[in-house]
Write a protein that holds these residues in place. Structure first.
Motif, PDB file in Angstrom:
ATOM      1  N   LYS A 285      69.291 -12.447 -44.283  1.00  0.00           N
ATOM      2  CA  LYS A 285      70.317 -12.530 -45.317  1.00  0.00           C
ATOM      3  C   LYS A 285      69.680 -12.414 -46.703  1.00  0.00           C
ATOM      4  O   LYS A 285      70.141 -11.656 -47.541  1.00  0.00           O
TER       5      LYS A 285
ATOM      6  N   ARG B  50      70.770  -9.597 -49.456  1.00  0.00           N
ATOM      7  CA  ARG B  50      70.714  -9.926 -50.890  1.00  0.00           C
ATOM      8  C   ARG B  50      69.511  -9.306 -51.570  1.00  0.00           C
ATOM      9  O   ARG B  50      69.281  -9.541 -52.746  1.00  0.00           O
TER      10      ARG B  50
ATOM     11  N   GLU C 166      77.065 -11.816 -48.067  1.00  0.00           N
ATOM     12  CA  GLU C 166      77.050 -12.605 -46.840  1.00  0.00           C
ATOM     13  C   GLU C 166      77.152 -11.652 -45.657  1.00  0.00           C
ATOM     14  O   GLU C 166      77.614 -10.526 -45.794  1.00  0.00           O
ATOM     15  N   PHE C 167      76.787 -12.144 -44.473  1.00  0.00           N
ATOM     16  CA  PHE C 167      77.050 -11.389 -43.258  1.00  0.00           C
ATOM     17  C   PHE C 167      78.557 -11.186 -43.140  1.00  0.00           C
ATOM     18  O   PHE C 167      79.331 -12.074 -43.496  1.00  0.00           O
ATOM     19  N   ALA C 168      78.982 -10.013 -42.665  1.00  0.00           N
ATOM     20  CA  ALA C 168      80.402  -9.792 -42.440  1.00  0.00           C
ATOM     21  C   ALA C 168      80.915 -10.864 -41.488  1.00  0.00           C
ATOM     22  O   ALA C 168      80.228 -11.217 -40.537  1.00  0.00           O
TER      23      ALA C 168
END
Lengths: 287, 284
Positions: free
Chosen positions: B164, B169, B178-180
């Motif tokens: 992440k 980022r 953010e992660f989906a």
């Protein structure tokens, strides 16, 4: 001397009876103490109706609406599958089956109840998940539907055994009366026995659902655990229970994430408490 | 792999009880990153062959789990595939524990797809787009018309956090990518490897030790002008492969006694040789 002995044993049993209530109260107090600490920093409405669950980001987003809906969706699916099959099975065992078949079926149902949920989850992962993926042409088989099917297997033993008890306890005179009036077997079951046992059957259904909503391991293995707002049963979901199980190990004691997981626990507690109380009401109405 | 896991569990349950009960001086609890479990277990096995009087118990659970155990005092050494956060340091100090960091090895993070997937190279930007859910179909990357199935580790995984921070980022602490939400959260690297090997539209990530012939590691480039590099030991040592990270060990204060003896062994020539054997990259 005998009187003293009697007295001691009576009190000991009373103590055992009180112990379970005492533990429930202790657990509830602990849950409340840890969970409510969250609401010092996060609003209740943001927690319950927030649509994003990113517990380890800065700042953390702790909305559990997708998790609540995920749990409810899986439970609803499992109920739709297990209630007709379970009640039908109970009817067959209680009313139709010849004694030998009856014993055989009852043993089978008990065996189903004895399978550990992690085993069911594992079987679901290697057999059911690819099957769901191929039948519905989905990108992945880790969906709410897979979870529902697997959980239906877990709810069924509870539903069958309690519903069967309820059907069995319908007074024989009702049945005899219906036959005497010239009703067929199916008419008797449908018009007389089912209505007479309805509150017991409803209790069975509620307890079965209670078992499903609290189930953790199997759902964690086969529902995909994606915290999205579900709009179809063919999507991955993340349930309340799986969230606690997956994240509790990591959450540092005393952090916001830790309190949030306890708050999720309170929500779960309230849901299953409501289900159990409803089941209890139905059972007592029966008597 | 599976046999190794069983050995770990067996060792843990078999002797951990004596370890907790006696709290004697030649007994160490090591806990943390799932990525590092195999490596540290190999170290522990070899170390115990040389020093049969000492006992080491190694368990996984994720970097976060290891660090929170170190903070709560339930383990002596935490394995972590991410750096400790300032929040965790504060919490540790409150409990008068002083986390001490040691770099033990390097790891390349592989991005894997099914071998049947024609896509074999991606840029960091594309990876970020895929895992944040902006790129939804393999068609956009030159693959077949199929929606992408995202596989991620659970939030207790150091690999999750590293991916992440460094891919989604791009190392920018102010970023809020953010992660989906649609990403499937799987509980172990092995679960991701299994799902990728049977799902042609899945993409996942894990430490390069888990790559096998059933998955295809994608070549990754920093941007579309750079060279695409595959996650091999050579490329990680030379710093060519863009997604690599240190594997860390945290102790309470500067290591001494048994802890020091074990860490010295891990950093020795022999220990670093084991790093290579377990498909990671040595620090020297």
């Amino acid at each position: 001397m005998r009187k003293i002995k009697e007295f001691i044993i009576e009190k000991l049993i009373l103590l055992c009876g009180l112990a379970s209530i005492f533990f429930v109260i202790l657990i509830f107090i602990f849950l409340l103490k840890e969970g409510l600490a969250l609401f010092k920093t996060v609003g209740v409405d943001k927690f319950l109706f927030g649509q994003k669950w990113y517990p380890i980001s800065e700042p953390a987003q702790l909305g559990i609406l997708p998790l609540i809906l995920g749990s409810l969706l899986v439970t609803f699916g499992a109920a739709v599958i297990s209630i007709p099959i379970g009640v039908g099975c109970a009817l067959y065992i209680a009313e139709i089956a010849p004694p030998k078949t009856k014993e055989f079926l009852k043993a089978g149902i008990e065996l189903l109840a004895a399978i550990p949920s992690v085993v069911l989850g594992f079987i679901g992962m290697v057999t059911l998940v690819p099957w769901v993926k191929n039948i519905f042409h989905l990108p992945t088989g880790l969906t709410a539907l897979s979870g529902s099917i697997m959980l239906a297997f877990m709810a069924m033993p509870t539903i069958v055994s309690i519903a069967e008890d309820a059907l069995y306890s319908v007074p024989k005179s009702y049945k005899e009366g219906a036959f005497a009036l010239g009703a067929t077997h199916w008419q008797t079951i449908h018009r007389v026995i089912l209505p007479a046992a309805s509150s017991g059957i409803l209790a069975a259904v509620m307890l079965g659902i209670g078992r499903v909503i609290g189930e953790t391991m199997a759902v964690m293995m086969i529902t995909g655990n994606a915290a999205i707002m579900p709009n179809s049963i063919l999507q991955p979901v993340r349930t309340l229970t799986a969230t606690i199980a997956a994240e509790m190990g990591e959450a540092v004691v005393g952090s916001e994430h830790y309190f949030a997981l306890f708050a999720v626990g309170i929500v779960l507690f309230i849901i299953s408490f409501a289900i159990n109380v409803t089941a209890d009401l139905f059972l007592h109405k029966n008597k | 792999m599976f046999r190794r896991l069983i050995t770990v569990f067996f060792l843990f349950f078999g002797v951990a009880s004596t370890c907790f009960a006696a709290k004697n001086n030649n007994c160490l609890q090591i806990k943390g990153s799932d990525t590092m479990v195999n490596l540290v277990q190999s170290w522990a096995e070899k170390y115990m062959e040389i020093n049969p009087q000492d006992f080491l118990a190694v368990t996984g659970g994720g970097s976060g789990t290891g660090l929170s155990s170190l903070i709560s005092g339930s383990c002596d050494i935490a394995m972590s595939s991410r750096f400790i956060t300032s929040k965790e340091i504060d919490l540790a100090r409150k409990k008068s524990i002083e986390p001490f960091e040691i770099k033990a090895a390097l790891d390349g993070l592989a991005v894997v797809v099914n071998p049947k997937n024609p896509v074999s190279k991606l840029t960091i930007d594309q990876l970020a787009g895929i895992f944040t859910g902006k790129i939804k179909n393999w068609k956009e990357l030159g693959g077949p018309d199929a929606s992408i199935v995202l596989l991620s580790r659970e939030v207790n995984s150091g690999t999750h956090v590293y991916f992440k921070e460094h891919i989604l980022r791009r190392g920018n602490p102010a970023s809020t990518e953010e992660f989906a939400p649609a990403a499937l959260m799987l509980s172990s690297s092995q679960a991701i490897a299994d799902e990728v090997s049977q799902n042609t539209s899945a993409i996942g990530y894990y430490g390069m030790g888990y790559i096998s012939s059933k998955q295809k590691a994608v070549a990754v480039a920093k941007d579309d002008k750079s060279v695409y590099e595959t996650p091999t030991i050579d490329n990680v040592i030379k710093g060519l492969y863009p997604i690599s990270r240190p594997l860390l060990i945290y102790t309470n204060g500067e290591p001494k006694g048994l802890v020091k003896k074990f860490i010295d062994y891990a950093l020795s020539k022999e220990g670093q040789g084991i790093v290579v054997q377990t498909d990671f990259v040595p620090i020297k």
